[in-house]
Enzyme design. Structure first.
Site, PDB file in Angstrom:
ATOM      1  N   ASP A  10      -4.569   0.749  -3.662  1.00 45.97           N
ATOM      2  CA  ASP A  10      -4.589   1.376  -2.329  1.00 45.97           C
ATOM      3  C   ASP A  10      -5.827   2.242  -2.026  1.00 45.97           C
ATOM      4  O   ASP A  10      -5.689   3.353  -1.492  1.00 45.97           O
ATOM      5  CB  ASP A  10      -3.325   2.240  -2.131  1.00 45.97           C
ATOM      6  N   LYS A 108       1.676  -4.735   0.239  1.00 37.67           N
ATOM      7  CA  LYS A 108       3.010  -4.211  -0.025  1.00 37.67           C
ATOM      8  C   LYS A 108       3.434  -3.278   1.082  1.00 37.67           C
ATOM      9  O   LYS A 108       2.600  -2.703   1.767  1.00 37.67           O
ATOM     10  CB  LYS A 108       3.033  -3.512  -1.383  1.00 37.67           C
ATOM     11  N   CYS A 153       1.757   5.645  -5.676  1.00 38.41           N
ATOM     12  CA  CYS A 153       1.593   4.208  -5.913  1.00 38.41           C
ATOM     13  C   CYS A 153       1.024   3.893  -7.298  1.00 38.41           C
ATOM     14  O   CYS A 153       1.426   2.898  -7.910  1.00 38.41           O
ATOM     15  CB  CYS A 153       0.784   3.596  -4.793  1.00 38.41           C
TER      16      CYS A 153
HETATM   17  C1  VGL Z   1       1.262   5.765  -0.962  1.00 39.10           C
HETATM   18  C2  VGL Z   1       2.750   7.143   0.094  1.00 39.10           C
HETATM   19  C3  VGL Z   1       3.037   6.171   1.026  1.00 39.10           C
HETATM   20  C4  VGL Z   1       0.273   5.571  -2.073  1.00 39.10           C
HETATM   21  C5  VGL Z   1       1.551   4.772  -0.049  1.00 39.10           C
HETATM   22  O1  VGL Z   1      -0.581   4.662  -1.970  1.00 39.10           O
HETATM   23  O2  VGL Z   1       0.347   6.334  -3.069  1.00 39.10           O
HETATM   24  N1  VGL Z   1       1.881   6.939  -0.889  1.00 39.10           N
HETATM   25  N2  VGL Z   1       2.428   4.990   0.939  1.00 39.10           N
END
Ligand code: VGL
Ligand code: ZN
Length: 199
Positions: A10, A108, A153
């Site tokens: 991410d 995702k 994540c």
């Molecule tokens: C994430 C919160 C919501 C992350 C993704 O990438 O850690 N955290 N969505």
């Protein structure tokens, strides 16, 4: 063929300073992630990829604020600001992230009713993303994880990776955390106890 893969979690604009769910220093890791990726034959990226009005957004729950926790069908769910909406600039990878080497991008969180922190399973803990099968079929059993956010994540991905039998290492120097209510210390301890190597 190498049995090792780098999983880049991410590294997207919304998790970098100026983004909708900015992680402090999120952009600082990009040069290091690129350097680490240069040493891997296999590089896999994940991309948080939410439908509009996703159930993990506080804005989808009247009267709720970001960072509150609610109870949903699959358990506790933290509510987030709207972030990483499919096709938005915030969902794009950081512009300096080298994605040329990536052989797979796992998206995702695209099911409106289920959030997905982990690269392996959504937050209901039973809906797989297909990543474990992809890795096994390709003879990859040794994983290094980097990215955002350490305590969400990255940590959920690392815990699922060891549970799925992968040798798993997290390069903490190439991660940054959200750190909500002590989540960084708690998740670091959970990873250590589960057998994730923390480097
Ligand atoms: C994430 C919160 C919501 C992350 C993704 O990438 O850690 N955290 N969505
Ligand atoms: Zn998300």
């Amino acid at each position: 063929m190498s049995n090792k893969a780098l999983i880049v979690i991410d590294v997207q604009n919304d998790f970098c300073p100026g983004g909708a769910l900015a992680v402090a220093g999120g952009d600082e890791i990009v040069p290091l992630v690129n350097d680490i990726a240069a040493g891997f034959e296999h590089v896999i990226l994940t991309q948080d990829w939410h439908a509009q009005r996703h159930s993990s957004f506080a804005s989808s729950h009247p009267g709720r604020q970001p960072f509150e926790t609610i109870r949903v069908a699959y358990g506790d769910q933290t509510l987030w600001p709207d972030h990483c909406i499919q096709g938005s600039g915030g969902a794009n990878f950081h512009p300096d992230l080298n994605r040329m080497k990536a052989e797979l991008i796992i998206r995702k969180g695209f099911r409106p009713a289920i959030d997905s922190y982990s690269a392996f399973f959504e937050n209901d803990r039973i809906t797989p993303t297909g990543l474990a099968g992809y890795l096994r079929e390709r003879g990859i059993d040794d994983l290094t994880l980097v990215g955002l956010a350490t305590d969400y994540c990255v940590a959920y991905s690392a815990l699922d990776a060891v549970a799925q039998g992968f040798r798993t290492r997290v390069r903490l120097d190439a991660c940054r955390a959200i750190d909500l209510g002590g989540s960084l210390a708690a998740m670091t301890e959970r990873m250590r106890q589960a057998g994730v190597s923390l480097a």
